[in-house]
Write a protein that holds these residues in place. Structure first.
Motif, PDB file in Angstrom:
ATOM      1  N   ASP A   5       7.727 -75.858 -38.285  1.00 30.93           N
ATOM      2  CA  ASP A   5       6.809 -75.871 -37.143  1.00 30.93           C
ATOM      3  C   ASP A   5       6.626 -74.467 -36.580  1.00 30.93           C
ATOM      4  OD1 ASP A   5       6.666 -78.643 -37.412  1.00 30.93           O
ATOM      5  OD2 ASP A   5       8.356 -78.963 -36.056  1.00 30.93           O
ATOM      6  N   MET A   6       7.710 -73.682 -36.535  1.00 33.69           N
ATOM      7  CA  MET A   6       7.609 -72.294 -36.084  1.00 33.69           C
ATOM      8  C   MET A   6       6.739 -71.480 -37.030  1.00 33.69           C
ATOM      9  SD  MET A   6      11.498 -71.437 -34.872  1.00 33.69           S
ATOM     10  CE  MET A   6      12.321 -72.407 -33.593  1.00 33.69           C
ATOM     11  N   LEU A   7       6.873 -71.728 -38.326  1.00 33.46           N
ATOM     12  CA  LEU A   7       6.058 -71.016 -39.307  1.00 33.46           C
ATOM     13  C   LEU A   7       4.573 -71.332 -39.138  1.00 33.46           C
ATOM     14  CD1 LEU A   7       8.381 -71.374 -42.416  1.00 33.46           C
ATOM     15  CD2 LEU A   7       7.638 -69.204 -41.413  1.00 33.46           C
ATOM     16  N   CYS A   8       4.251 -72.562 -38.742  1.00 32.72           N
ATOM     17  CA  CYS A   8       2.853 -72.907 -38.441  1.00 32.72           C
ATOM     18  C   CYS A   8       2.325 -72.002 -37.335  1.00 32.72           C
ATOM     19  CB  CYS A   8       2.738 -74.370 -38.014  1.00 32.72           C
ATOM     20  SG  CYS A   8       2.968 -75.574 -39.321  1.00 32.72           S
ATOM     21  N   GLY A   9       3.154 -71.818 -36.294  1.00 24.52           N
ATOM     22  CA  GLY A   9       2.757 -70.949 -35.191  1.00 24.52           C
ATOM     23  C   GLY A   9       2.612 -69.500 -35.626  1.00 24.52           C
ATOM     24  N   MET A  10       3.536 -69.040 -36.462  1.00 23.91           N
ATOM     25  CA  MET A  10       3.459 -67.654 -36.932  1.00 23.91           C
ATOM     26  C   MET A  10       2.240 -67.438 -37.820  1.00 23.91           C
ATOM     27  SD  MET A  10       7.429 -66.467 -37.558  1.00 23.91           S
ATOM     28  CE  MET A  10       8.287 -68.019 -37.751  1.00 23.91           C
ATOM     29  N   ALA A  11       1.915 -68.421 -38.652  1.00 26.61           N
ATOM     30  CA  ALA A  11       0.731 -68.320 -39.511  1.00 26.61           C
ATOM     31  C   ALA A  11      -0.532 -68.173 -38.670  1.00 26.61           C
ATOM     32  CB  ALA A  11       0.631 -69.544 -40.418  1.00 26.61           C
ATOM     33  N   ASP A  12      -0.651 -68.978 -37.620  1.00 28.43           N
ATOM     34  CA  ASP A  12      -1.820 -68.891 -36.747  1.00 28.43           C
ATOM     35  C   ASP A  12      -1.857 -67.559 -36.005  1.00 28.43           C
ATOM     36  OD1 ASP A  12      -2.649 -71.370 -37.547  1.00 28.43           O
ATOM     37  OD2 ASP A  12      -2.067 -72.409 -35.712  1.00 28.43           O
ATOM     38  N   ALA A  13      -0.695 -67.068 -35.600  1.00 25.29           N
ATOM     39  CA  ALA A  13      -0.637 -65.776 -34.915  1.00 25.29           C
ATOM     40  C   ALA A  13      -1.049 -64.642 -35.847  1.00 25.29           C
ATOM     41  CB  ALA A  13       0.770 -65.534 -34.372  1.00 25.29           C
ATOM     42  N   PHE A  14      -0.639 -64.719 -37.117  1.00 23.64           N
ATOM     43  CA  PHE A  14      -1.057 -63.702 -38.092  1.00 23.64           C
ATOM     44  C   PHE A  14      -2.588 -63.699 -38.219  1.00 23.64           C
ATOM     45  CE2 PHE A  14       3.223 -64.226 -40.452  1.00 23.64           C
ATOM     46  CZ  PHE A  14       3.786 -63.206 -39.709  1.00 23.64           C
TER      47      PHE A  14
END
Length: 225
Positions: free
Chosen positions: A200-209
């Motif tokens: 779930d954190m990686l989903c957030g990081m992907a969107d932030a990238f």
């Protein structure tokens, strides 16, 4: 539970020994304007997102449980609306969508909270143009604190303040420095966090990238009115 100088006692028969633990003091993450232009943010976003689409994240729930299907739908809905609000620099909408995501999901750190933690870990790097939203995120979390668990609220608050696990720091550090040869291994380490929290954190990081993509425009560069 009782705390001591060299450990933590849990009940009458369990103890966490901290006597040989050392303090972790990583270098602060920083994003310069030059590095923001040089990094292939879209590629980073695609690599990160591809690693979690077939994962345990509730964002990509695949079974026939109606309850989880609806929760997944709401997570994707408010995720998309939050990203749009950030692109449009709409502070009112950012507040509404962040509030909607808080506490949404399952576990000690609900899915929506973990997503926001991952998003914050990237957007609030020192030098990132989205840093102007840090106080807004902090304010929304303080106002909506009772929507989620204490552990989750603390985790998100720490992420907003750029304090998180070593595996997350290492991943972002390598991404900022263009070191992609071990990027999948670093992603896999994050995926080990909790039952689905890392994904779930990686989903957030992907969107932030994806949001950080430098295109010469004004995305996440203007102050809110």
């Amino acid at each position: 539970m009782s705390f001591h100088n060299n450990g933590i006692d849990i009940g009458n028969d369990k103890r966490i020994d901290l006597s040989r633990a050392t303090r972790w003091q990583p270098d602060a993450l920083y994003l310069s304007p030059q590095r923001r232009q040089e990094i292939d943010w879209q590629s980073l976003a695609q690599i990160t997102l591809a690693s979690v689409i077939q994962s345990s994240s509730l964002f990509y729930f695949q079974s026939d449980n109606i309850f989880y299907q609806e929760m997944s739908r709401l997570l994707q809905l408010h995720r998309a609306k939050l990203i749009l609000a950030l692109r449009e620099e709409n502070c009112f909408a950012i507040e509404n969508e962040m509030t909607a995501l808080l506490g949404l999901g399952i576990g000690l750190t609900p899915t929506g909270d973990d997503y926001l933690s991952g998003l914050s870990a990237v957007l609030f790097i020192n030098g990132h143009p989205a840093n102007k939203y840090r106080s807004l995120f902090t304010s929304v979390l303080a106002c909506a604190r009772n929507k989620t668990t204490l552990l989750s609220a603390i985790t998100l608050r720490e992420a907003i303040d750029q304090r998180f696990r070593e595996s997350i720091h290492d991943f972002i550090y390598h991404a900022l420095n263009g070191e992609q040869q071990n990027i999948q291994q670093l992603i896999n380490e994050i995926k080990k966090i909790g039952s689905s929290s890392g994904c779930d954190m990686l989903c957030g990081m992907a969107d932030a990238f994806a949001l950080t993509r430098y295109d010469g425009g004004n995305h996440v560069n203007q102050d809110c009115d």
